[in-house]
Design an enzyme around this catalytic site. Structure first.
Site, PDB file in Angstrom:
ATOM      1  N   PRO A  85      -7.081  62.392  63.544  1.00 29.50           N
ATOM      2  CA  PRO A  85      -7.724  61.407  64.429  1.00 29.50           C
ATOM      3  C   PRO A  85      -8.829  60.673  63.684  1.00 29.50           C
ATOM      4  O   PRO A  85      -9.415  61.188  62.732  1.00 29.50           O
ATOM      5  CB  PRO A  85      -8.279  62.267  65.563  1.00 29.50           C
ATOM      6  CG  PRO A  85      -7.363  63.447  65.607  1.00 29.50           C
ATOM      7  CD  PRO A  85      -7.020  63.719  64.166  1.00 29.50           C
ATOM      8  N   CYS A  86      -9.128  59.476  64.137  1.00 32.10           N
ATOM      9  CA  CYS A  86      -9.885  58.532  63.313  1.00 32.10           C
ATOM     10  C   CYS A  86     -11.385  58.530  63.587  1.00 32.10           C
ATOM     11  O   CYS A  86     -12.010  57.486  63.514  1.00 32.10           O
ATOM     12  CB  CYS A  86      -9.318  57.134  63.505  1.00 32.10           C
ATOM     13  SG  CYS A  86      -9.122  56.677  65.253  1.00 32.10           S
ATOM     14  N   GLN A  87     -11.996  59.653  63.891  1.00 34.75           N
ATOM     15  CA  GLN A  87     -13.432  59.661  64.143  1.00 34.75           C
ATOM     16  C   GLN A  87     -14.223  59.396  62.851  1.00 34.75           C
ATOM     17  O   GLN A  87     -13.836  59.836  61.775  1.00 34.75           O
ATOM     18  CB  GLN A  87     -13.888  61.022  64.702  1.00 34.75           C
ATOM     19  CG  GLN A  87     -13.329  61.332  66.061  1.00 34.75           C
ATOM     20  CD  GLN A  87     -12.087  62.206  65.991  1.00 34.75           C
ATOM     21  OE1 GLN A  87     -11.349  62.132  65.036  1.00 34.75           O
ATOM     22  NE2 GLN A  87     -11.901  63.020  67.004  1.00 34.75           N
TER      23      GLN A  87
END
Length: 505
Positions: free
Chosen positions: A106-108
């Site tokens: 995921p792109c956090q």
């Protein structure tokens, strides 16, 4: 010093062993399904969402009930160590457990990633623990370091190429170089690979340098001219990619007009029976009723594939062809033009109100008019939500399916005005290239979310076929006639400073 675990894996594959895959951030299993279709064995997965973890387990490990519960367990990758995971899944020593690592972190916190941090975790796989940001790209690298896969695949959104003014994937290439991998990446659109959806995603492939393998990406099987919005988005995504001076970016082979056109929405879901939006009642949707395919129409090649996918064959129909209850909007859905977006939908709704007010002699400014207006016109600001609604074109691939369809499906309104509805769960799955025998767990909203989060299996499969061929050929070439694997003098290397020719991002 030779990496004996890597050499053992090379020898195993050279002897005909099936390459084993561990899927990180697996979701329902879009990448897993594509790799399985290409000849890989799905050894296990890591997924934090319990419903998605159960979906993955039931689709990939149902034949082994003794370990099904173990595979169905939700796991937080920031809390489970690689050796612990290998032990729980019964994969043996972590360094020998799998041959390929795949996943889309995921792109956090893209902007917070940097070369220094990536090099730190490459040299010390547990360094991410002292970083309160808990960046999942760092965790991905830690798993690479521990499992020592022969190959790896990472997927993410185009923003990763330019988030915060730098190119995160280029930094991943450099960090992987320090771990002994040759890596490269590309920006691919799934419509060019037989998926009935225009979906841009970045894919990174890496191979252990012992293999001497070159990173390549699949050639397009279909061709189309992307709409201006997609072309503009791609240009923005690539503005921090150095296409000419030492970059790890590999331009995709998109073919030309001699290739077949893209798979359309009609090709994908036109065989599923109609549902009238006005027929749906309030309440939970259950995936228990088998709905047979439409009769009297000739199934497209894509529809045949979705029905007959090996290991996921349908039983003459589908059980999750269910839609949301949207009583306010069916009039607007019916009158929208195919290809129309929210501003046009809003204007259509206002015209419907005005027409009905005239017919009923209701004057504007009255309580009755306000009540009629609220019952038909959606409340969203036209200037803030221009892309919130979209009515499919049957002759085109659909727009990107997002995880947001777990909340609403206005982004994919069926093109058939007589049905006046948004797409069903199974239609979303078809448009994402999940076969009809692939079963999603949980309620309707959870199933939509799993589908929107997934990598299209056909897209993953196209990449997996290339990687399978590379692994087969490179492992065979690495084994000498006497059955031994020669040591390449330049591998593996330890983490190092960025190559001087690479520009700072």
């Amino acid at each position: 010093m030779e990496d004996t675990a890597v050499l053992r894996k090379i020898e195993r594959l050279a002897a005909g062993g099936q390459p084993r895959v561990l899927d990180l951030f697996a979701g329902a299993g879009g990448i897993s399904l594509g790799f399985q279709r290409a000849g890989f064995q799905i050894a296990g997965a890591v997924e934090v969402d319990p419903t998605a973890a159960l979906t993955h387990a039931l689709n990939f490990h149902a034949d082994h009930p003794d370990v099904l519960e173990t595979h169905a367990r939700a796991r937080d990758i920031t809390r489970v160590e690689p050796d612990q995971l290998a032990s729980e899944l019964g994969l043996g020593p972590v360094e020998d457990a799998v041959d390929v690592l795949v996943g889309g972190p995921p792109c956090q916190a893209y902007a917070r990633v940097g070369r220094a941090k990536l090099r730190e975790v490459a040299a010390h796989p547990e360094a991410f623990k002292v970083d309160p940001r808990g960046n999942l790209f760092l965790r991905y690298l830690a798993y690479v370091e521990a499992f020592r896969p022969l190959a790896l695949l990472m997927e993410n959104v185009p923003d990763i190429l330019h988030y915060g003014g730098h190119n995160v994937v280029e930094e991943m290439v450099e960090a992987l170089d320090g771990l002994g991998y040759s890596a490269g990446y590309s920006l691919l659109n799934s419509a060019f690979y037989g998926v009935p959806q225009m979906r841009d995603r970045v894919f990174l492939i890496g191979y252990r340098r012992e293999l001497g393998a070159k990173v390549t990406f699949p050639k397009a099987t279909n061709h189309m001219v992307l709409p201006p919005g997609y072309a503009g988005t791609r240009a923005v995504a690539l503005r921090h990619v150095d296409l000419f001076n030492g970059s790890g970016y590999i331009s995709p082979d998109l073919g030309d007009e001699s290739l077949p056109g893209p798979v359309s929405a009609q090709d994908a879901i036109g065989d599923l029976p109609p549902i009238l939006g006005t027929s749906v009642k309030r309440g939970a949707r259950k995936f228990t009723e088998l709905v047979k395919y439409r009769t009297g129409i000739r199934a497209s090649e894509y529809q045949k594939l979705m029905r007959q996918w090996p290991g996921f064959e349908s039983c003459g129909g589908v059980k999750d062809h269910v839609i949301r209850y949207l009583p306010r909007d069916h009039l607007v859905f019916a009158e929208m033009r195919q290809g129309a977006e929210y501003p046009e939908a809003h204007a259509t709704a206002v015209r419907i109100v005005e027409r009905k007010a005239r017919e009923s002699r209701i004057r504007p400014g009255t309580a009755a008019y306000d009540k009629l207006y609220a019952s038909i016109v959606p409340p969203y600001d036209v200037s803030k939500f221009p892309n919130k609604w979209w009515k499919l074109r049957p002759d085109w691939p659909v727009r990107t399916l997002m995880a947001h369809i777990g909340k609403d499906t206005y982004s994919h309104i069926h093109w058939d005005s007589t049905q006046a509805r948004t797409i069903s769960v199974r239609e979303a799955a078809r448009l994402q290239s999940f076969p009809d025998g692939f079963v999603f767990q949980g309620a309707m909203n959870a199933a939509f979310r799993q589908i929107g989060n997934a990598v299209p299996p056909l897209m993953a499969g196209a990449i997996a076929e290339v990687m399978h061929k590379v692994l087969r050929e490179s492992t065979m070439a690495s084994v000498q006639p006497n059955g031994t694997t020669p040591r390449r003098p330049d591998v593996p290397r330890k983490a190092q400073a960025p190559r001087s020719k690479r520009r700072s991002q």
